[in-house]
Design a protein around this motif. Structure first.
Motif, short mmCIF file in Angstrom:
data_model
loop_
_atom_site.label_atom_id
_atom_site.label_comp_id
_atom_site.label_asym_id
_atom_site.label_seq_id
_atom_site.Cartn_x
_atom_site.Cartn_y
_atom_site.Cartn_z
N LEU A 89 0.83 -1.22 0.00
CA LEU A 89 0.00 0.00 0.00
C LEU A 89 0.86 1.26 0.00
CD1 LEU A 89 -2.91 -0.94 2.44
CD2 LEU A 89 -3.00 -0.73 -0.05
N VAL A 90 1.93 1.25 0.77
CA VAL A 90 2.83 2.41 0.79
C VAL A 90 3.44 2.62 -0.59
CG1 VAL A 90 5.00 3.31 1.72
CG2 VAL A 90 3.33 2.26 3.25
N ILE A 91 3.84 1.53 -1.25
CA ILE A 91 4.40 1.63 -2.60
C ILE A 91 3.36 2.19 -3.57
CG2 ILE A 91 5.29 0.30 -4.56
CD1 ILE A 91 6.58 -1.61 -2.52
N HIS A 95 3.38 5.71 -5.68
CA HIS A 95 3.08 5.77 -7.12
C HIS A 95 2.05 6.85 -7.41
CE1 HIS A 95 1.84 4.52 -11.16
NE2 HIS A 95 0.61 4.55 -10.70
N MET A 96 1.00 6.91 -6.60
CA MET A 96 -0.05 7.90 -6.80
C MET A 96 0.46 9.32 -6.60
SD MET A 96 -3.17 5.87 -4.90
CE MET A 96 -4.48 6.99 -5.43
N LEU A 97 1.46 9.48 -5.74
CA LEU A 97 2.07 10.79 -5.52
C LEU A 97 3.05 11.16 -6.64
CD1 LEU A 97 2.76 10.68 -1.67
CD2 LEU A 97 1.04 12.04 -2.86
N GLY A 98 3.39 10.19 -7.49
CA GLY A 98 4.31 10.45 -8.58
C GLY A 98 5.77 10.31 -8.18
N LEU A 99 6.03 9.77 -6.99
CA LEU A 99 7.41 9.64 -6.51
C LEU A 99 8.08 8.40 -7.10
CD1 LEU A 99 6.94 10.66 -2.77
CD2 LEU A 99 7.69 12.07 -4.71
N ILE A 100 7.28 7.39 -7.44
CA ILE A 100 7.78 6.23 -8.17
C ILE A 100 6.77 5.93 -9.27
CG2 ILE A 100 9.01 5.28 -6.18
CD1 ILE A 100 6.75 3.27 -5.86
N ARG A 101 7.19 5.15 -10.28
CA ARG A 101 6.31 4.82 -11.38
C ARG A 101 6.18 3.32 -11.53
NH1 ARG A 101 3.23 9.13 -12.19
NH2 ARG A 101 4.48 11.03 -12.35
N ILE A 102 4.94 2.83 -11.59
CA ILE A 102 4.66 1.42 -11.81
C ILE A 102 3.96 1.31 -13.16
CG2 ILE A 102 3.54 -0.65 -10.90
CD1 ILE A 102 3.62 0.64 -8.13
N PRO A 103 4.67 0.93 -14.22
CA PRO A 103 4.09 0.93 -15.57
C PRO A 103 2.79 0.15 -15.70
CG PRO A 103 6.47 0.58 -15.66
CD PRO A 103 6.08 0.50 -14.21
N LEU A 104 2.66 -0.95 -14.94
CA LEU A 104 1.46 -1.79 -15.03
C LEU A 104 0.19 -1.00 -14.71
CD1 LEU A 104 0.31 -4.67 -15.40
CD2 LEU A 104 0.61 -4.99 -12.93
N LEU A 105 0.31 -0.01 -13.84
CA LEU A 105 -0.86 0.76 -13.41
C LEU A 105 -1.25 1.85 -14.40
CD1 LEU A 105 -0.12 1.16 -9.60
CD2 LEU A 105 -1.50 -0.57 -10.77
N GLY A 140 -8.17 1.20 -7.62
CA GLY A 140 -7.51 0.04 -7.02
C GLY A 140 -6.72 0.28 -5.75
N PRO A 141 -5.74 1.21 -5.74
CA PRO A 141 -4.94 1.39 -4.52
C PRO A 141 -5.76 1.77 -3.30
CG PRO A 141 -3.86 2.42 -6.40
CD PRO A 141 -5.23 2.01 -6.86
N VAL A 142 -6.71 2.70 -3.47
CA VAL A 142 -7.54 3.10 -2.34
C VAL A 142 -8.42 1.94 -1.89
CG1 VAL A 142 -9.37 4.68 -1.61
CG2 VAL A 142 -7.55 5.51 -3.08
N LEU A 143 -9.02 1.26 -2.85
CA LEU A 143 -9.91 0.14 -2.52
C LEU A 143 -9.14 -1.01 -1.88
CD1 LEU A 143 -12.77 -0.94 -2.62
CD2 LEU A 143 -12.31 -1.78 -4.93
N MET A 144 -7.92 -1.25 -2.35
CA MET A 144 -7.11 -2.32 -1.77
C MET A 144 -6.85 -2.05 -0.29
SD MET A 144 -3.30 -3.63 -2.84
CE MET A 144 -2.46 -4.84 -1.82
N MET A 200 -3.24 12.89 -5.50
CA MET A 200 -2.19 13.03 -4.49
C MET A 200 -2.77 12.85 -3.09
SD MET A 200 0.08 16.17 -6.07
CE MET A 200 1.31 16.05 -4.75
N LEU A 201 -3.96 13.41 -2.86
CA LEU A 201 -4.63 13.21 -1.57
C LEU A 201 -4.93 11.73 -1.35
CD1 LEU A 201 -6.02 14.34 0.97
CD2 LEU A 201 -8.09 14.64 -0.40
N SER A 202 -5.36 11.06 -2.40
CA SER A 202 -5.63 9.62 -2.31
C SER A 202 -4.35 8.86 -1.98
CB SER A 202 -6.21 9.12 -3.63
OG SER A 202 -7.39 9.80 -3.97
N GLY A 203 -3.24 9.27 -2.61
CA GLY A 203 -1.96 8.62 -2.34
C GLY A 203 -1.55 8.76 -0.88
N ILE A 204 -1.74 9.95 -0.33
CA ILE A 204 -1.41 10.17 1.09
C ILE A 204 -2.28 9.29 1.97
CG2 ILE A 204 -1.47 11.86 2.96
CD1 ILE A 204 -0.76 13.99 0.85
#
Length: 230
Positions: A89-91, A95-105, A140-144, A200-204
């Motif tokens: 979830l942290v990862i 990703h949602m904050l744009g600090l890392i990129r996960i191509p699959l998403l 997905g990330p929020v729901l997960m 970004m709020l969702s990422g936090i």
């Protein structure tokens, strides 16, 4: 604490790019009415919206109960599952904050729905169920994060209730838009420009929930409040 997080997660899911900008299209599809006609038939619009949210809420609640049942079946491994899930979830939050990129998403997601416009309340209910499958990957990330909380619940009923609260966070603003569409749609179109900030709020929120799950903070807070008789 869990239920507050679940409701907030539902609200930010509503504000996500795959929901908020498409609300006028959803309502138009459900009712078969143009925006100009919504003000005079607001109760009809609200009725369709209500059956729509009941459709997706039913599947969210059932899936929440299933997540809890699975968590109980794997109880002996729950500590490892909880910590691994917290890290994931942290990862995802980063990703949602744009600090890392996960191509699959970044794969495109289809939200196409085949329901006929204005086909009736039963069709609106079924459309809500169909869109459940389209929204799950999009939010997905929020729901997960909420599924992880449901998986750690002590009873199946608590897990179902948790997803019911999440559904309420998603449904309440949708119903408000349906009831006051003539007034709110123009503002929602402006707000849709802020979707990056919403993401970004969702990422936090996902990161905070991930950390809380990793350290089992929700359980500690629950025991503390119970000891106070709250």
């Amino acid at each position: 604490m869990k239920f507050t997080a679940a409701f907030l997660a539902g609200v930010v899911s509503f504000a996500s790019p795959c929901v908020l900008p498409l609300v006028p299209a959803y309502l138009g599809m459900l009712t078969g009415l143009s925006l100009e006609n919504w003000a005079g038939r607001r109760w009809q619009v609200l009725g369709h919206a209500l059956f729509f949210v009941l459709g997706f809420s039913l599947l969210f609640i059932v899936s929440g109960a299933a997540a809890t049942a699975l968590g109980r079946a794997l109880y002996q491994y729950m500590t490892v599952i909880r910590q691994v899930g917290g890290v994931i979830l942290v990862i995802l939050g980063l990703h949602m904050l744009g600090l890392i990129r996960i191509p699959l998403l970044y794969r495109p997601r289809s939200l196409a729905v085949s329901a006929k416009p204005g086909a009736g309340y039963a069709a609106s209910f079924l459309t809500g169920m169909v869109l459940f499958s389209g929204w799950v990957p999009c939010v997905g990330p929020v729901l997960m994060a909420i599924y992880m909380l449901a998986g750690s619940s002590t009873t199946v009923g608590q897990g179902a209730l948790l997803l019911a609260v999440y559904s309420a966070g998603l449904a309440v603003p949708f119903l408000a838009v349906a009831l006051f569409a003539g007034y709110l749609i123009p503002y929602l179109r402006r707000f849709s420009r802020l979707t990056r900030w919403v993401e970004m709020l969702s990422g936090i929120l996902v990161i905070v929930i991930g950390i809380a799950i990793f350290f089992d903070t929700f359980v500690v807070l629950s025991r503390f409040t119970n000891s106070l008789g709250l």
